[in-house]
Design an enzyme around this catalytic site. Sequence first.
Site, PDB file in Angstrom:
ATOM      1  N   ARG A  96     -12.936   0.425  -3.960  1.00 12.02           N
ATOM      2  CA  ARG A  96     -12.303   0.527  -2.646  1.00 12.02           C
ATOM      3  C   ARG A  96     -11.590   1.861  -2.473  1.00 12.02           C
ATOM      4  NH1 ARG A  96      -8.013  -0.731   0.867  1.00 12.02           N
ATOM      5  NH2 ARG A  96      -8.724  -2.002   2.620  1.00 12.02           N
ATOM      6  N   CYS A 123       0.833  -1.203   0.000  1.00 15.90           N
ATOM      7  CA  CYS A 123       0.000   0.000   0.000  1.00 15.90           C
ATOM      8  C   CYS A 123       0.870   1.256   0.000  1.00 15.90           C
ATOM      9  CB  CYS A 123      -0.909  -0.002   1.219  1.00 15.90           C
ATOM     10  SG  CYS A 123      -2.149   1.311   1.200  1.00 15.90           S
TER      11      CYS A 123
END
Length: 567
Positions: free
Chosen positions: A482, A382
């Site tokens: 998302r 991430c």
Amino acid sequence: MLASTEGETPVIEVETEGAMAQVKKGAAVTRAGVSPEVAASSPSLERWVGQGSRLIAGPGGYVPEDGLTAAELMSGGFGLTYHDFLLLPGFIDFEAGDVSTKSALTKRVTLNTPLVSSPMDTVTESEMAVAMALMGGIGIIHSNCPAEDQAAQVRRVKKFKQGFITDPICIPPTATIERVLEMKSELGYSSFPVTDTGKIGGDLLGIVTSRDIDFCRGERLQQPVTHVMTKRDELITAIEGISLEDANATMEKSRKGKLPIVDEDGKVVALISRTDLKKHREYPMASKNPETKELLVGAAIGTRPQDKDRLRLLVEAGLDVVVLDSSQGNSVFQIDMIKYIKTAYPEIDVIAGNVVTASQAKNLIDAGADALRVGMGSGSICITQEVMACGRPQGTAVYKVAEYARRFGVPVIADGGIRNVGTIIKALALGACCIMMGSMLAGTSEAPGDYFYQDGVRLKKYRGMGSLGAMREKRGEAGKARYFSEGSKVMVAQGVSGSVADKGSLFQYIPYLVTGIQHGLQDVGVKSLVQLRSSMYCGEVRFERRTAAAQSEGGVHGLHSYEKSLF
């Protein structure tokens, strides 16, 4: 007590009431610091030694306060990761095997092991979810696929019965022996039901096993399997609906390694293997619905209107918990979805998130969330913190959210920053009830995808749901949803694609993690995860910050080369 030298002879000087006793280095020294002989030569020194002994080891001896409470650790005004602190050891009066790893996943669902697989398309599908449930955790099936496919994955987990292979690979009667040998090499096993259609649901014609084909050579390899298979009238079969215990008894009586399960029309519906029956006795910690005895499974959805239709299919398939999958959960979209789910499907527990602050948590708890997923930008793949300048160091995030959510009985799931057993224990010690893992599980054989080799290392692909590859995936739109990118003409990646090393089977890896957790809690001096959290909040579990030098010292150092094998 001071060290000094007289000429070339070092001595130890002990200051007393008007007397100075000098003890040459190498003399016997008591716990108070001097030998009995030296103490006897001076009454004042003897009194001092007695007082010192009581001070150090006597009844009611003073023990200075050491370390920090969790609240003190997190009160510095800056964010901490798991690497920035350690837990201080406690007192051990029990075996590591006595430590209970049972913990809450949601308000109504409890797991025997606090481990959850992440809803990522390179981590969790039905095979991973089954394995996680068998080992006492739970798998959350990703939504980066059509809703019907995700519901089929959930259904596969719910229909799984230990010992029953509900989707055996079948072959047609025209398949050659050579082809079966190729399948054996590709799949790792060699027992295949033979059906008229070559698929499950076809009429059972026979079964071919390794003993039928292992010694076939030359021209025989081109013969159809019908020449060597055990034919239908010679087979021992069982009718659909047989219990595992009865199937086991049938196999023991017939001394067969495989037992085809057929319906009333003779069509194949399942297969039982003796090796799977042995495994059945090895999963006493399995996560199951107490009423139906089916394995527990979760699935992820987004917060778009069409996700309501997806949820309907998942609930029909037998879903136990739903995860609202968003990088930033504090939104009106997620709040509305929580309220909808709690009204339409009150029997389904909702895991909301992701959040990293108490104010985010408040909004979702007020809406009815049954658990919170904590983490923003701390996962290995991430890059949200780097690209969006938004997020929070994971240690601080877990503590702040958990400390608030516990007041409402809402469990917290730590999601991100988990690299090893040590970081799992630290997350649990900061108040997390469960740990969600992505990269830790992506290299296992149960994760989706195929292995490949690079520089002699066996690897599997692993990518973030915010990577361009996931957001451009044609099968589904979960990656875009998302990260709120559905309507964007230009996509901004918040994740990367990479690869992770092979970790073998989950059935060997999870026991290693669980045993590591037990030993870690033993060192801290607590016998359960509930006790760990309560001791942390009351200040009995102590912490200490680590400098960069301390972090270096705590790892492998000072070696020319080494091999690190963990299990």
